[in-house]
Design a protein around this motif. Structure first.
Motif, PDB file in Angstrom:
ATOM      1  N   ALA A   1       0.751  -1.170  -0.050  1.00  0.00           N
ATOM      2  CA  ALA A   1       0.026   0.031   0.219  1.00  0.00           C
ATOM      3  C   ALA A   1       0.828   1.205   0.190  1.00  0.00           C
ATOM      4  O   ALA A   1       0.662   2.324  -0.734  1.00  0.00           O
ATOM      5  N   GLU A   2       2.066   1.359   0.829  1.00  0.00           N
ATOM      6  CA  GLU A   2       2.848   2.487   0.896  1.00  0.00           C
ATOM      7  C   GLU A   2       4.203   2.054   1.537  1.00  0.00           C
ATOM      8  O   GLU A   2       4.261   0.936   2.094  1.00  0.00           O
TER       9      GLU A   2
ATOM     10  N   VAL B   1       6.185   8.054   6.941  1.00  0.00           N
ATOM     11  CA  VAL B   1       5.018   7.326   6.842  1.00  0.00           C
ATOM     12  C   VAL B   1       3.876   7.320   7.824  1.00  0.00           C
ATOM     13  O   VAL B   1       2.626   7.402   7.769  1.00  0.00           O
TER      14      VAL B   1
ATOM     15  N   PRO C   1       1.145  10.078   6.385  1.00  0.00           N
ATOM     16  CA  PRO C   1       0.718   8.755   5.500  1.00  0.00           C
ATOM     17  C   PRO C   1       0.157   9.314   4.312  1.00  0.00           C
ATOM     18  O   PRO C   1      -0.681  10.279   4.375  1.00  0.00           O
ATOM     19  N   ARG C   2       0.376   8.754   3.311  1.00  0.00           N
ATOM     20  CA  ARG C   2      -0.128   9.055   1.730  1.00  0.00           C
ATOM     21  C   ARG C   2      -1.095   8.249   1.335  1.00  0.00           C
ATOM     22  O   ARG C   2      -1.709   8.375   0.196  1.00  0.00           O
ATOM     23  N   HIS C   3      -1.456   7.021   2.232  1.00  0.00           N
ATOM     24  CA  HIS C   3      -2.375   6.183   1.651  1.00  0.00           C
ATOM     25  C   HIS C   3      -3.366   6.081   2.800  1.00  0.00           C
ATOM     26  O   HIS C   3      -3.110   6.178   3.919  1.00  0.00           O
TER      27      HIS C   3
ATOM     28  N   THR D   1      -2.929   3.538   5.568  1.00  0.00           N
ATOM     29  CA  THR D   1      -2.123   3.752   6.410  1.00  0.00           C
ATOM     30  C   THR D   1      -2.609   4.826   7.328  1.00  0.00           C
ATOM     31  O   THR D   1      -2.355   4.918   8.559  1.00  0.00           O
TER      32      THR D   1
ATOM     33  N   LEU E   1       2.104   1.447  -7.360  1.00  0.00           N
ATOM     34  CA  LEU E   1       2.786   2.109  -6.290  1.00  0.00           C
ATOM     35  C   LEU E   1       3.592   3.110  -6.858  1.00  0.00           C
ATOM     36  O   LEU E   1       4.452   2.930  -7.822  1.00  0.00           O
TER      37      LEU E   1
ATOM     38  N   HIS F   1       9.428   7.814  -1.047  1.00  0.00           N
ATOM     39  CA  HIS F   1       8.180   7.398  -0.479  1.00  0.00           C
ATOM     40  C   HIS F   1       7.216   7.181  -1.685  1.00  0.00           C
ATOM     41  O   HIS F   1       7.035   8.168  -2.408  1.00  0.00           O
TER      42      HIS F   1
ATOM     43  N   SER G   1       3.209   5.228  -2.501  1.00  0.00           N
ATOM     44  CA  SER G   1       1.887   4.997  -2.310  1.00  0.00           C
ATOM     45  C   SER G   1       1.065   4.586  -3.377  1.00  0.00           C
ATOM     46  O   SER G   1       0.978   5.066  -4.398  1.00  0.00           O
TER      47      SER G   1
ATOM     48  N   CYS H   1      -2.233   4.439  -4.499  1.00  0.00           N
ATOM     49  CA  CYS H   1      -3.607   5.014  -4.205  1.00  0.00           C
ATOM     50  C   CYS H   1      -3.696   6.083  -5.390  1.00  0.00           C
ATOM     51  O   CYS H   1      -2.984   6.882  -5.725  1.00  0.00           O
TER      52      CYS H   1
ATOM     53  N   VAL I   1      -3.041   9.769  -5.259  1.00  0.00           N
ATOM     54  CA  VAL I   1      -1.518  10.406  -5.490  1.00  0.00           C
ATOM     55  C   VAL I   1      -1.507  11.434  -6.442  1.00  0.00           C
ATOM     56  O   VAL I   1      -0.620  12.359  -6.568  1.00  0.00           O
TER      57      VAL I   1
END
Ligand code: ATP
Ligand code: ATP
Ligand code: SF4
Ligand code: MG
Ligand code: MG
Lengths: 332, 328
Positions: B235-236, B243, B247-249, B252, B306, B313, B315, B317, B320
């Motif tokens: 996921a991340e 993180v 967190p960017r997901h 998370t 990803l 870093h 993520s 998602c 993004v």
């Protein structure tokens, strides 16, 4: 202080852990006893969450089981609303029991796998004769809804649910007898953190709605910090500190509490430097003399090896340490 | 970044079952640099242990690596013969598991297990191996190591056994240590000791560590970077600080909010609805979509790859795209 709901005084439980008689004779061994709970006294106020923390084997579950009547105390007393639990008086025991329920760590083991969820939840209503049969289906639906499940779930079996959902079922069952006190023994230890959050939030909501009193048992200090009003810290069967929950974390009074707090990894990335903790928990069959913590204690004195220190008042509650109130509360 | 010590590329692990093939890992990629500690977190069943097992060639048949590559330095290790793989394990990769008894043979003394490992993988006489074993036990904090070395595993407490396992994992001076929940079975006060020893001794020897745990606190204090797995997918991944703090997901972010902390009291914990799907019921598109508060149409259809969100870093998602315009 508010009215205590539950009072526990000088509670003690010993287990006979001797080898079988013949072995004892052949190997010339004495009988051996393990003191799982030693002279524990505390009170829980109405509507509060009192937590017991301590490492594995410190006696948390033994206390819980004595309170709900699954295990008889060797010594000491338990009273609810001022009324003593007396195993010799089944009528009053039954009335008091109805007011207490227990939730266990393992939602897999605590639900009968062959029963449908609806029957599991209805069981306390049946056995206690709380309402006419015709109303039970509606009541089960209400309870399921309360814990975030649906009425259709009543027809399913436990294995059809995830761990978190099973814990919800256990909570619904605990609520069925409309108790005012619930003992929760590691209710979320078997769950993932995201599911743990759901259950902890649910426990809080139910507490607000029904004015429930909780005894929460956990080895997870962050869970305890989040949930409780007051905290008791156990070490080798003895209560070493009782304090207001918020203050315990900022002003631990007992050296063991300090050590326990220091060992929790820091998620907040505050850069707090943990002190390395020394030693391991001693054998509970032959605990060290005097204060059982003295071999691991960084500030132990000679007299700590002589007598078991009693709980004495501290600014935040009570602590069983000769130096309580004398030693600086934080070691810089 | 320097050349990675371990490189895992698009790893897919499958378990054939009567009711179809379960995909336990689905396209997992990450690197570990020399000397780096990579934490791997995720809920139960996310695929953490399978990732470790795949790297060391211990996926239980009929489970198998269906595709992808695992590189250790310049050697591709996912296709080695069982014999060659055995040599990599122990010599180049050390292992520490949750239950110390799975790594220790109850019938042999600690001395025998350590000296055998040392002599299998390194050039040392019996006497040299024993001396080295005692030094190692001493280093991991076994008191009176010279005497205790002739004891059997059952003479030690759980915490002491796990110290012995760490000594065993490091005996042949591996470049990488994979530690799968090394402290989960231990008491809190002992957990901290074990993590400290593992971290220090790996740092001393320049060994990289892949630390698998569900305890974010341990990761926060121990790891350089952290990878978050969800339903067999990454996921991340990123530096621990980023993180945890940004967190960017959404998974998370939810996970971080759902953990009670000692530092500040929150009235309510962040709640991620539902539970992680079972392997036979992973939804189309983003695997997190049924639980995500920010789900969009696209998430139901297409699986997000990803992608980088900041230096080092990344993520997986769809949010993004609109850079930084979300959760944090
Ligand atoms: N039925 C029993 N017979 C003998 N010893 C027992 C029995 N039940 C508990 N004990 C012992 O009593 C002590 C306290 O056990 P208890 O289960 O209360 O600990 P706990 O604090 O709940 O630990 P955990 O965190 O592991 O659940 C332990 O040393 C345990 O081994
Ligand atoms: N032998 C097997 N056959 C079928 N499925 C398997 C097998 N081993 C593992 N799995 C599945 O692979 C998935 C990932 O498992 P894994 O053990 O890696 O989880 P994990 O992240 O380590 O979880 P935990 O925190 O519980 O250890 C799980 O859904 C598991 O059920
Ligand atoms: S009584 Fe003595 S040994 Fe026990 S905790 Fe207090 S100072 Fe330490
Ligand atoms: Mg217990
Ligand atoms: Mg695992």
């Amino acid at each position: 202080m508010a009215d205590p709901f539950l009072t526990v005084t000088h509670l003690t439980r010993r287990f006979d852990v001797s080898k079988p008689w013949l072995n004892r004779v052949l190997e010339r061994e004495e009988r051996q006893f393990l003191t799982a709970t030693a002279d524990v006294s505390f009170a829980i106020n109405k509507g509060e969450t009192f937590a017991l923390v301590g490492e594995s084997g410190s006696g948390k579950s033994t206390i819980a089981k004595m309170i709900v009547g699954l295990l008889a105390p060797t010594e000491g007393q338990i009273a609810i609303d001022g009324q003593k639990l007396d195993p010799k008086d089944p009528v009053s025991m039954r009335a008091l029991r109805r007011r207490m329920q227990m939730i266990f760590q393992d939602p897999f083991a605590s639900l009968n796998p062959r029963w449908r969820v609806g029957d599991i939840i209805a069981e306390p209503i049946h056995t206690l004769g709380l309402m006419p049969r015709a109303e039970i289906t509606v009541e089960v639906a209400r309870l399921l809804d309360l814990v975030g499940l649906s009425k259709a779930d009543a027809g399913k079996f436990p294995h059809e649910f995830s761990g978190g959902q099973r814990q919800r079922i256990a909570i619904a069952r605990a609520l069925a007898s409309r108790p005012d006190f619930i003992v929760c023994d590691e209710p979320t230890s078997a769950l993932d953190v995201s599911v743990q959050a759901q259950i902890l939030n649910l426990m809080r909501d139910l507490q607000d709605e029904f004015k429930l009193t909780y005894l929460l048992i956990s080895h997870d200090l962050s869970v305890v910090r989040h949930m409780s009003n007051r905290i008791g810290v156990l070490y080798l069967g003895r209560l070493v500190e009782v304090a207001d929950a918020k203050r315990l974390f900022h002003e631990p009074q007992h050296p063991y509490t300090r050590m326990l707090l220091d060992s929790v990894p820091d998620l907040a990335l505050s850069g707090r430097r943990r002190k390395p903790v020394s030693g391991e928990i001693p054998n509970p069959i032959s605990p060290p003399a005097g204060c059982a913590f003295h071999p691991r204690c960084p500030v132990a004195q000679d007299q700590c090896q002589i007598a078991v220190p009693a709980l004495r008042p501290t600014p935040t509650g009570e602590a069983a340490c000769l130096l309580a109130g004398v030693a600086p509360p934080t070691d810089a | 970044m320097t050349k990675p010590l371990l490189s895992v590329r698009d790893l897919v692990v499958e378990f054939p079952t009567r009711r179809g093939t379960l995909r336990a890992l689905d396209g997992v990629s990450f690197d570990i640099a020399p000397g780096e500690v990579l934490g791997m977190v995720g809920e139960s069943g996310a695929g953490k242990s399978i990732t470790g097992a795949a790297i060391i060639g211990l996926i239980e048949p009929p489970g198998r690596i269906a595709s992808g590559e695992v590189w250790l330095g310049d050697t591709r290790i996912d296709q080695l013969s069982p014999e060659a793989m055995r040599r990599v394990r122990g010599r180049r990769i050390g292992m520490v598991f949750q239950d110390p008894l799975t790594s220790l043979n109850p019938l042999y003394t600690i001395a025998r297990q350590l000296t055998e490992t040392i002599r299998t993988h390194m050039d040392a006489s019996e006497g040299e191996a024993r001396a080295r074993a005692i030094a190692l036990l001493d280093r991991v904090g076994i008191p009176a190591a010279a005497r205790r070395i002739d004891d059997y595993p059952h003479h030690f407490s759980g915490g002491m056994r796990q110290r012995v396992v760490i000594a065993l994992a490091l005996a042949a001076e591996p470049e990488l240590v994979i530690a799968d929940e090394p402290t989960t079975a231990l008491d809190v006060s002992v957990q901290a000791q074990i993590i400290d020893v593992l971290k220090e001794i790996c740092a001393e020897r320049g060994a990289s560590v892949m630390l698998i745990t569900h305890d974010m606190g341990v990761i926060a204090e121990t790891a350089d970077r952290v990878a978050v797995l969800y339903a067999g997918r990454m996921a991340e991944i990123g530096p621990v600080r980023d993180v945890i703090l940004q967190p960017r997901h959404p998974y998370t972010a939810g996970l971080m909010g759902s953990i009670p902390t000692l530092e500040h009291a929150a009235d309510r914990l962040v709640q991620i609805p539902g539970a992680m799907p079972r392997l036979d019921a992973i939804p189309a598109g983003c695997a997190f979509n049924p639980r995500c508060t920010q789900v969009m149409d696209r998430c139901l259809r297409d699986r997000p790859a990803l992608r980088p969100v900041a230096p080092h870093h990344a993520s997986a998602c769809w949010l993004v795209d609109d850079k930084g315009a979300h959760h944090g």
